[in-house]
Design a protein around this motif. Structure first.
Motif, short mmCIF file in Angstrom:
data_model
loop_
_atom_site.label_atom_id
_atom_site.label_comp_id
_atom_site.label_asym_id
_atom_site.label_seq_id
_atom_site.Cartn_x
_atom_site.Cartn_y
_atom_site.Cartn_z
N VAL A 1 0.84 -1.20 0.00
CA VAL A 1 0.00 0.00 0.00
C VAL A 1 0.88 1.25 0.00
O VAL A 1 0.64 2.19 -0.76
N LEU A 2 1.92 1.25 0.82
CA LEU A 2 2.83 2.39 0.90
C LEU A 2 3.51 2.65 -0.45
O LEU A 2 3.50 3.77 -0.96
N ILE A 3 4.09 1.62 -1.03
CA ILE A 3 4.78 1.77 -2.30
C ILE A 3 3.81 2.23 -3.38
O ILE A 3 4.12 3.11 -4.19
N GLU B 1 1.65 5.69 -7.60
CA GLU B 1 0.52 6.45 -8.13
C GLU B 1 0.88 7.92 -8.31
O GLU B 1 0.53 8.55 -9.30
N ARG B 2 1.62 8.44 -7.36
CA ARG B 2 2.01 9.85 -7.41
C ARG B 2 2.96 10.14 -8.58
O ARG B 2 2.86 11.20 -9.21
N TYR B 3 3.91 9.23 -8.85
CA TYR B 3 5.00 9.54 -9.77
C TYR B 3 4.99 8.78 -11.09
O TYR B 3 5.86 9.01 -11.92
N TYR C 1 12.58 1.04 -8.70
CA TYR C 1 12.40 -0.21 -9.42
C TYR C 1 11.01 -0.27 -10.05
O TYR C 1 10.86 -0.60 -11.23
N GLU C 2 9.99 0.05 -9.27
CA GLU C 2 8.62 0.00 -9.77
C GLU C 2 8.37 1.02 -10.88
O GLU C 2 7.56 0.78 -11.77
N GLY D 1 16.31 4.94 -12.34
CA GLY D 1 17.48 4.73 -11.50
C GLY D 1 17.29 5.22 -10.07
O GLY D 1 16.40 6.02 -9.77
N PHE D 2 18.17 4.74 -9.21
CA PHE D 2 18.20 5.13 -7.80
C PHE D 2 19.53 5.82 -7.51
O PHE D 2 20.59 5.37 -7.94
N ILE D 3 19.47 6.93 -6.77
CA ILE D 3 20.67 7.68 -6.37
C ILE D 3 20.76 7.67 -4.84
O ILE D 3 19.87 8.20 -4.18
#
Length: 188
Positions: free
Chosen positions: A48-50, A55-57, A81-82, A86-88
């Motif tokens: 739910v959190l993810i 949904e926002r982004y 990932y979803e 990329g991740f910083i």
């Protein structure tokens, strides 16, 4: 509080808030520590959190999600990932192995410094900064400055929890950073 996927984002936010554990007088007397580990322990709560962040982004045309050391590292890579981006990592000083850019900021009693790899992103890259909680806003503001020094466009700051009485969200907004938080708790 039960939650079903068809419920509204407001219901989801209330569900998330109901799952945050408050630990009084930790790490010192008078502090109400907001513990997010119950959100991570239950698959349904984590999903739910993810999903709230996705949904926002999902249509924001982002290039990266930046996670703030340390609890931002838990949620930000999952969101990246979803979103298939990329991740910083933005880390405390001395934790990154390559050439870095650093930014110091004030704490209640002293200062702290965070760093980012100098090649973490480039000019025009669209980034959201993610953390577990906004208190005084110092860490997120330092992260914003680092990303902007590398040429990134910081689209928004995001957190699970806002503690508005500590002034961080107000400070961040006054310094031009739009914010999204799932829930908030009054007091400290």
């Amino acid at each position: 509080m039960p939650y079903a996927p068809a419920d509204t984002p407001q219901d989801a936010a209330a569900f998330i808030k109901s799952q945050v554990r408050t630990i009084p007088d930790w790490p010192m007397a008078g502090v109400q520590f907001r513990d997010i580990t119950p959100l991570l322990q239950r698959p349904k709560t984590l999903r739910v959190l993810i999903d709230l962040f996705i949904e926002r982004y999902v249509e924001a045309k982002l290039d990266y999600v930046a996670g703030l050391d340390a609890r931002g590292f838990i949620i930000a890579p999952i969101v990246a990932y979803e979103l298939n981006i990329g991740f910083i990592p933005i880390r405390k000083i001395g934790k990154l192995p390559y050439k870095t850019v650093s930014e110091s900021y004030a704490l209640e009693y002293g200062t702290a410094t965070v760093e980012i790899h100098e090649d973490a992103c480039g000019a025009g890259d669209r980034v959201v900064i993610l953390d577990d909680l906004i208190a005084t806003g110092g860490t997120m503001m330092a992260g914003k400055k680092l990303l902007e020094r590398l040429g990134a466009v910081v689209v928004e700051g995001a957190a699970i929890i806002d503690l508005p009485d500590l002034g961080g969200s107000k400070l961040l907004r006054e310094n031009g950073l739009p914010l999204f938080t799932v829930t908030e708790f009054g007091g400290h």
